[in-house]
Design an enzyme around this catalytic site. Sequence first.
Site, PDB file in Angstrom:
ATOM      1  N   CYS A  78     113.874  18.584  75.203  1.00 34.16           N
ATOM      2  CA  CYS A  78     113.612  18.592  73.622  1.00 34.16           C
ATOM      3  C   CYS A  78     113.184  19.985  73.400  1.00 34.16           C
ATOM      4  O   CYS A  78     112.086  20.641  73.921  1.00 34.16           O
ATOM      5  CB  CYS A  78     112.424  17.542  73.556  1.00 34.16           C
ATOM      6  N   GLY A  79     113.437  20.710  72.562  1.00 33.42           N
ATOM      7  CA  GLY A  79     113.176  22.219  72.037  1.00 33.42           C
ATOM      8  C   GLY A  79     111.715  22.044  71.492  1.00 33.42           C
ATOM      9  O   GLY A  79     110.877  23.190  71.701  1.00 33.42           O
ATOM     10  N   HIS A  80     111.283  21.189  70.696  1.00 31.26           N
ATOM     11  CA  HIS A  80     109.811  21.104  70.138  1.00 31.26           C
ATOM     12  C   HIS A  80     108.811  20.858  71.277  1.00 31.26           C
ATOM     13  O   HIS A  80     107.905  21.308  71.454  1.00 31.26           O
ATOM     14  CB  HIS A  80     109.673  19.938  69.189  1.00 31.26           C
ATOM     15  N   CYS A  81     109.324  20.167  72.348  1.00 34.15           N
ATOM     16  CA  CYS A  81     108.424  19.992  73.617  1.00 34.15           C
ATOM     17  C   CYS A  81     108.289  21.366  74.196  1.00 34.15           C
ATOM     18  O   CYS A  81     107.327  21.643  74.869  1.00 34.15           O
ATOM     19  CB  CYS A  81     109.068  19.036  74.377  1.00 34.15           C
TER      20      CYS A  81
END
Length: 495
Positions: A54-57
């Site tokens: 996950c990029g946001h993670c």
Amino acid sequence: MKLAGFLFVICCLALSSAEEIEKEEEVLVLTTKNFDDAVKQFDYILLEFYAPWCGHCKALAPEYAKAAQALAKDGSEVKLAKIDATKEPSLAEKHGVRGYPTLKFMKKGNLIDYNGGRQADDIINWVTKKTGPPAKELTSVDDAKSLIDAHNVVIVGFFKDASSDAAKVFIDVAGGIDDHVFAITSDDKIFEEYKAEDGKIILFKKFDEGKTVFDGEFVADKVKEFITVESLPLIVDFNQDTAQKIFGGEIKSHLLLFLSKKEGHYEKYVEGVKETAKKYKGQILFVTIDGDETDHERILEFFGMKKDNVPAMRIIKLEQDMSKYKPENDELDAESIMKFVTDFAEGKLKRHLLTQDLPEDWDKESVKILVGTNFADVALDKTKNVLVEFYAPWCGHCKQLEPIYKELGDKFASMDDVVIAKMDSTANELEEVKVNSFPTIYLYKKETNEAIEYSGERTLEGLSKFVESGGEVGKAPEEAQEEDEDDDVPIKEEL
């Protein structure tokens, strides 16, 4: 003695087991095996459920670790933990995780949703508010300096009498705002250090003028408004960390400057915005958006723009219909910006409606193509029942509907009093039509032009019955319905 010795060994083993929780940069690494031990051992735990891909993670990870380290250094009771939801699906399911990252706060066994920001300061402020007093009491100049130096924004109430009505208002407001640090003091030396008067609030910030004094009426709404306005920079840069504060804030009118960092636009144009921003501070929020960012392409699209149109400016009014305004020219000098914003503030601007050029072959296929300029002529033709799908090219549900809708067009192609049509609502806007989710389907009845929304199943049979019944079978109930949580939604949700 033997029994006492045995119990001592058991206790030691239990403590040893509880203390074996792995840490990464002061962040607890929790699994199904050690989760219950962690909850028993620590009264306050912020839980992050993440996925490695996950990029946001990935963007959150360094800020999350920074917050964990700062809390540990301060000896806080609060612990930050992370759970790889792809490896621990049972934990994720148990805690209602539907997306990544999801943050939940465990407070003495009770779980609440985390709704703070994703910067280290935001995280620390939020968990501190949930575990301590609304405002920290400052008793020395060193305490005050340390607190102010440690955060981007600190709001301090200066009250000789902490039981006064004004002080109570300040504490109430502090308790309702999780994303900022609040403090209160009655110490004479702190008053002297910051040249503060009794009954004043000073907002200290590491940007713009450095600090602002509240001297308005001591009612909660006025204090909240002061904090909302003054805690953001005069000109805010849009990014993942500021998005919620920008579009979820109290100021609903925004000037958006679409610029390119690569081309040096920030250095060239931002200074010229400041005079206008100061004049309309508290009324209009001034926001810069880097058009080079891939994540911002959807915002450009929402305004009918592409990267080639940068630099440019637009105004948006965040209401139900998300009204947009476009300047007469593309100049971004200080004079043009001031005129554009002033005309908007004085109600002199007309709402800008997007429209595409009408394709030459718009009526060649069985599903007719509508744009802003031909909508009224086609959809409001009183000799025909006209079904219109309002769609977005990127909408998954719209793509699933496309072959069915084509079949529908073919089915009614031979009927002179029926038209099946579609309109790209990301590129065409209508004053009289409010589209809140995609796809939205309306039947415009012949003779009356009454618009009836379809709410049935998106099948050939369901849509056919809707058309054949003149909108009676499958129509939406008169009362507004909640949007289907699975539907794609327009840019308002993206922002």
